[in-house]
Design a protein around this motif. Structure first.
Motif, mmCIF file in Angstrom:
data_model
loop_
_atom_site.group_PDB
_atom_site.id
_atom_site.type_symbol
_atom_site.label_atom_id
_atom_site.label_comp_id
_atom_site.label_asym_id
_atom_site.label_seq_id
_atom_site.Cartn_x
_atom_site.Cartn_y
_atom_site.Cartn_z
ATOM 1 N N VAL B 168 0.853 -1.192 0.000
ATOM 2 C CA VAL B 168 0.000 0.000 0.000
ATOM 3 C C VAL B 168 0.896 1.253 0.000
ATOM 4 O O VAL B 168 0.641 2.221 -0.707
ATOM 5 C CB VAL B 168 -0.946 0.007 1.216
ATOM 6 C CG1 VAL B 168 -1.716 1.315 1.285
ATOM 7 C CG2 VAL B 168 -1.905 -1.159 1.141
ATOM 8 N N GLU B 170 3.995 1.320 -1.145
ATOM 9 C CA GLU B 170 4.666 1.377 -2.451
ATOM 10 C C GLU B 170 3.732 1.983 -3.491
ATOM 11 O O GLU B 170 4.151 2.781 -4.333
ATOM 12 C CB GLU B 170 5.126 -0.024 -2.861
ATOM 13 C CG GLU B 170 6.228 -0.539 -1.944
ATOM 14 C CD GLU B 170 6.669 -1.952 -2.262
ATOM 15 O OE1 GLU B 170 5.903 -2.675 -2.929
ATOM 16 O OE2 GLU B 170 7.767 -2.333 -1.836
ATOM 17 N N ALA B 171 2.449 1.609 -3.418
ATOM 18 C CA ALA B 171 1.464 2.202 -4.333
ATOM 19 C C ALA B 171 1.437 3.710 -4.137
ATOM 20 O O ALA B 171 1.337 4.478 -5.091
ATOM 21 C CB ALA B 171 0.081 1.603 -4.081
ATOM 22 N N ALA B 172 1.559 4.140 -2.872
ATOM 23 C CA ALA B 172 1.533 5.572 -2.573
ATOM 24 C C ALA B 172 2.752 6.279 -3.164
ATOM 25 O O ALA B 172 2.646 7.384 -3.689
ATOM 26 C CB ALA B 172 1.465 5.793 -1.064
ATOM 27 N N TRP B 173 3.926 5.615 -3.107
ATOM 28 C CA TRP B 173 5.131 6.247 -3.691
ATOM 29 C C TRP B 173 4.957 6.413 -5.192
ATOM 30 O O TRP B 173 5.339 7.425 -5.766
ATOM 31 C CB TRP B 173 6.383 5.399 -3.444
ATOM 32 C CG TRP B 173 6.684 5.168 -2.012
ATOM 33 C CD1 TRP B 173 6.201 5.876 -0.949
ATOM 34 C CD2 TRP B 173 7.512 4.146 -1.473
ATOM 35 N NE1 TRP B 173 6.681 5.359 0.211
ATOM 36 C CE2 TRP B 173 7.485 4.305 -0.065
ATOM 37 C CE3 TRP B 173 8.268 3.130 -2.034
ATOM 38 C CZ2 TRP B 173 8.196 3.465 0.779
ATOM 39 C CZ3 TRP B 173 8.979 2.296 -1.189
ATOM 40 C CH2 TRP B 173 8.943 2.458 0.195
ATOM 41 N N ASP B 175 2.162 6.667 -6.741
ATOM 42 C CA ASP B 175 1.176 7.728 -6.955
ATOM 43 C C ASP B 175 1.788 9.108 -6.743
ATOM 44 O O ASP B 175 1.219 10.094 -7.191
ATOM 45 C CB ASP B 175 -0.011 7.547 -6.001
ATOM 46 C CG ASP B 175 -1.162 6.804 -6.673
ATOM 47 O OD1 ASP B 175 -1.130 6.679 -7.909
ATOM 48 O OD2 ASP B 175 -2.084 6.359 -5.977
ATOM 49 N N GLY B 176 2.929 9.179 -6.040
ATOM 50 C CA GLY B 176 3.599 10.461 -5.906
ATOM 51 C C GLY B 176 3.782 10.977 -4.490
ATOM 52 O O GLY B 176 4.162 12.124 -4.298
ATOM 53 N N LEU B 177 3.508 10.155 -3.481
ATOM 54 C CA LEU B 177 3.707 10.601 -2.103
ATOM 55 C C LEU B 177 5.159 10.424 -1.679
ATOM 56 O O LEU B 177 5.798 9.439 -2.039
ATOM 57 C CB LEU B 177 2.816 9.808 -1.139
ATOM 58 C CG LEU B 177 1.452 10.416 -0.777
ATOM 59 C CD1 LEU B 177 0.546 10.450 -1.974
ATOM 60 C CD2 LEU B 177 0.784 9.638 0.338
ATOM 61 N N GLN B 181 4.865 12.102 3.560
ATOM 62 C CA GLN B 181 3.442 12.116 3.202
ATOM 63 C C GLN B 181 2.824 10.734 3.369
ATOM 64 O O GLN B 181 1.689 10.598 3.807
ATOM 65 C CB GLN B 181 3.266 12.573 1.748
ATOM 66 C CG GLN B 181 3.475 14.062 1.559
ATOM 67 C CD GLN B 181 3.459 14.423 0.094
ATOM 68 O OE1 GLN B 181 4.076 13.739 -0.725
ATOM 69 N NE2 GLN B 181 2.758 15.481 -0.253
ATOM 70 N N ARG B 185 -0.345 10.409 5.593
ATOM 71 C CA ARG B 185 -1.617 10.258 4.873
ATOM 72 C C ARG B 185 -2.050 8.815 4.695
ATOM 73 O O ARG B 185 -3.215 8.546 4.438
ATOM 74 C CB ARG B 185 -1.519 10.948 3.507
ATOM 75 C CG ARG B 185 -1.382 12.446 3.685
ATOM 76 C CD ARG B 185 -1.192 13.162 2.393
ATOM 77 N NE ARG B 185 -2.335 13.021 1.504
ATOM 78 C CZ ARG B 185 -2.527 13.786 0.447
ATOM 79 N NH1 ARG B 185 -1.664 14.728 0.165
ATOM 80 N NH2 ARG B 185 -3.562 13.602 -0.333
ATOM 81 N N ILE B 186 -1.110 7.874 4.784
ATOM 82 C CA ILE B 186 -1.484 6.468 4.576
ATOM 83 C C ILE B 186 -1.274 5.655 5.854
ATOM 84 O O ILE B 186 -2.194 5.024 6.352
ATOM 85 C CB ILE B 186 -0.652 5.839 3.428
ATOM 86 C CG1 ILE B 186 -0.741 6.684 2.163
ATOM 87 C CG2 ILE B 186 -1.094 4.394 3.177
ATOM 88 C CD1 ILE B 186 -2.093 6.731 1.507
ATOM 89 N N PRO B 189 -3.346 6.981 9.293
ATOM 90 C CA PRO B 189 -4.784 6.664 9.264
ATOM 91 C C PRO B 189 -5.052 5.161 9.379
ATOM 92 O O PRO B 189 -5.998 4.755 10.038
ATOM 93 C CB PRO B 189 -5.240 7.180 7.896
ATOM 94 C CG PRO B 189 -4.254 8.223 7.533
ATOM 95 C CD PRO B 189 -2.945 7.800 8.137
ATOM 96 N N LEU B 190 -4.181 4.348 8.786
ATOM 97 C CA LEU B 190 -4.383 2.907 8.876
ATOM 98 C C LEU B 190 -4.020 2.378 10.263
ATOM 99 O O LEU B 190 -4.407 1.289 10.636
ATOM 100 C CB LEU B 190 -3.524 2.173 7.826
ATOM 101 C CG LEU B 190 -3.887 2.432 6.371
ATOM 102 C CD1 LEU B 190 -3.051 1.569 5.446
ATOM 103 C CD2 LEU B 190 -5.356 2.165 6.151
#
Lengths: 336, 278
Positions: B168, B170-173, B175-177, B181, B185-186, B189-190
């Motif tokens: 999750v 890695e998906a964020a990286w 996506d550009g985080l 961040q 942001r990930i 919250p989780l």
């Protein structure tokens, strides 16, 4: 969309044997290429290196002619679909899909338009306000695809995206994926261990084993003219019969074999049943559309595929047409 | 299988017994706080007051700076909770995700440091506070409490982060985080259950802490609630104002009860995280 070029990439984890041992190939602009191989062959590691999630020990990577070997994942302009989808569990489907665009400062109206378009293409419109936990496996997989498509990246990287779906859904999604990426004119690098996926979806297949590239070619080429004994034995269900020279001579099915230490191969569906030399039937495996026979030809085990169900007795006559014979070096495995 | 009637009755009695055992001292404080002053220390013991009298509550707020004590406790508690959670989460994320040279040794060291008994810290802490000019300042308490709670926060949060799926992030990286961040942001919250558990336990520690607060704060208006209660005294040395002490205890316990009830589900999730595969 852009060309993806992998040049002599090497990677070793810890002190073990290399996971990637000098792999090079190019995915042309708009081409769908599968990375195929057994578990542990290094295909996922290679995909992660292309994405920038792992770093190669050596070798270069370029996307669209630009060297990206030392560029952060977010700046490579690629989209990655994970095997278990890796959706953001605390965000709605809409937010999941839009995240990448938002972070790139895309105007809100443009985000709304592209999100709606991707949702429409993947049939996600009624689900946009839901959280991933409220979706089925197939729906989550679609969200992961929408998240990739909406970005309109230079290349799509997919890591076994169908492996968590049940058999029926996988079959249907396979065709849909192929159409989806054709329409998007996407450059796709697709990792799978499932030869049917690789054969049916790709323009070209990159076959790997033990960190080494075995063969690159169209599905037709690698099936018809395998470059070595590994490729020959990996593709096809059942796979190609590969027997030693001594057994081949005993079987009496192969005439005029050249000199040398050989592996002799023939695809089961190219073994002709009905005429030729006598063989006893060891095993009958009905599949429905065809039947797989395991034969004993003078001590050599040979498998043959016959259409429909098998109604014959406990023996049959078989022959192998000489154009169907593949020869490999018994030591190196290379095609002769 | 449905438990038999006898089993359910026994279970109910057992729950009542444990709850009664735990709650009795608090109920005793509630009753005492509502007694007229003369009855609070009466011998023989009066279990039920002749009339309900709220004057003890009025006394602690009027005759003493009890409102200031509560305000100090809230500020110190929130400050400690904020710094402990923010620093703890950042450190825990680094320990969980980055290949830090000596990372394991550092983690073990953090655990080792938290094993020292608090009393041996008192004198050095007082010395440090004097040198830093922080005596009688809320900062003295916020800094000390944060330092004392960080090992706990880092370990709880790191254990939780270790269990979060990495792809999750890695998906964020992709996506550009950035790393930061991704944390804010990930990952956070989780990790809401673990963060809530940590935050509440740290707040309760700070709310109840006595020894350090007593040592570093001597000005009456700067005191926190536990010290304030201990300093409550009667008109003469020989008089203990039991009614007022009980009223103060009740007033200071209520916020904690409300807090825990509000976050109860989260706390249970956090404490049992990892117990079963979710």
């Amino acid at each position: 969309m852009a060309e993806v070029k992998v040049d002599d990439v090497r990677k070793t984890f810890g002190a073990g044997r290399p996971v990637l041992d000098g792999v090079s190939f190019t995915v042309a602009d708009g081409e769908f290429v599968s990375l195929l191989g057994p578990s542990g062959c290094g295909k996922t590691t290679l995909l992660r290196i292309v994405a920038g999630l792992e770093t190669a020990d050596s070798g270069r990577l370029s996307i669209g002619g630009k060297d990206v070997s030392d560029v952060a994942p977010k700046d490579r302009d690629i989209a990655f679909v994970f095997q278990n989808y890796a959706l953001y569990p605390h965000l709605s489907v809409r937010e999941n899909v839009a995240m990448g665009l938002k972070l790139r400062g895309t105007p809100a109206a443009e985000i709304a338009r592209r999100t709606a378009d991707a949702a429409k293409r993947l049939g996600l419109e009624p689900l946009l306000e839901r959280r991933p936990a409220a979706l089925s496996g197939g729906q989550r997989q679609r969200v992961a695809l929408a998240r990739a498509l909406v970005r309109e990246p230079r290349a799509f990287l997919l890591d076994e995206p169908l492996s968590n779906l049940d058999a029926v859904l996988r079959e249907r999604t396979r065709g849909e994926l192929k159409l989806l990426f054709k329409k998007a004119n996407g450059t796709v690098l697709y990792v799978t261990h499932d030869q049917v996926e690789a054969m049916t979806m790709s323009d070209r297949v990159v076959l790997m084993n033990e960190g080494k590239l075995q063969q690159i070619g169209s599905p037709e080429e690698i099936y018809r003219r395998p470059a070595n004994a590994f490729v020959a034995s990996f593709l096809g269900a059942p796979p190609m019969n590969l027997i030693s020279r001594a057994e081949a001579e005993k079987s009496g099915l192969f005439a005029g074999l050249p000199e040398g230490d050989l592996l002799v191969g023939v695809r089961p569906e190219e073994v002709k049943v009905g005429s030729g030399r006598e063989a006893s039937i060891v095993l009958v495996e009905p599949v429905g559309s065809h039947t797989i026979l395991t034969l004993d030809c003078g001590g050599a085990a040979v498998r043959a595929v016959v259409p429909g169900s098998w109604v014959g007795g406990s023996s049959c006559r078989v022959e192998v047409p000489s154009p169907s014979v593949h020869l490999f070096d018994a030591v190196t495995g290379a095609r002769r | 299988m449905k438990p038999s009637l006898a089993a359910r009755v026994l279970f109910g009695l057992a729950v009542l017994a444990v709850a009664g055992w735990s709650l009795a001292p608090f109920l005793w404080q509630v009753i005492t706080s509502l007694k007229p002053a003369a009855e609070a220390a009466a011998v023989p013991v009066l279990y039920w007051p002749s009339r309900l009298d709220a004057s003890s509550y009025a006394m602690i707020f009027k005759a003493r700076p009890f409102a200031a004590y509560i305000w100090n406790s809230i500020v110190v508690g929130l400050g400690t909770t904020f710094f402990t959670t923010a620093l703890g989460a950042s450190a825990a994320y680094a320990f969980s995700r980055l290949r830090l040279p000596g990372g394991r040794a550092a983690l073990a060291g953090i655990l080792f440091l938290s094993l020292f008994p608090g009393t041996i810290l008192i004198v050095p802490l007082k010395y440090l506070a004097v040198r830093a000019g922080l005596l009688n300042s809320r900062w003295a308490l916020v800094l000390t409490y944060t330092a004392l709670n960080l090992p706990f926060a880092i370990w709880v949060l790191k254990t939780f982060f270790d269990r979060l799926p990495r792809d999750v992030e890695e998906a964020a990286w992709i996506d550009g985080l950035s790393r930061w961040q991704t944390l804010w942001r990930i990952v956070l919250p989780l990790s809401a259950p673990a963060v809530a558990t940590t935050a509440i336990l740290v707040f309760i520690f700070s709310w109840n802490e006595f020894l350090i607060a007593q040592t570093l704060i001597s000005r009456d208006a700067a005191r926190t609630v536990p010290v304030g209660i201990a300093m409550l005294s009667g008109v003469t040395v020989y008089e203990v104002p039991w009614g007022q002490i009980a009223a103060a205890v009740v007033v200071t316990t209520l916020p904690v009860i409300v807090l825990v009830l509000a976050f109860q589900r989260r706390i249970v999730e956090g404490l049992t995280a990892g117990a079963v595969k979710g």
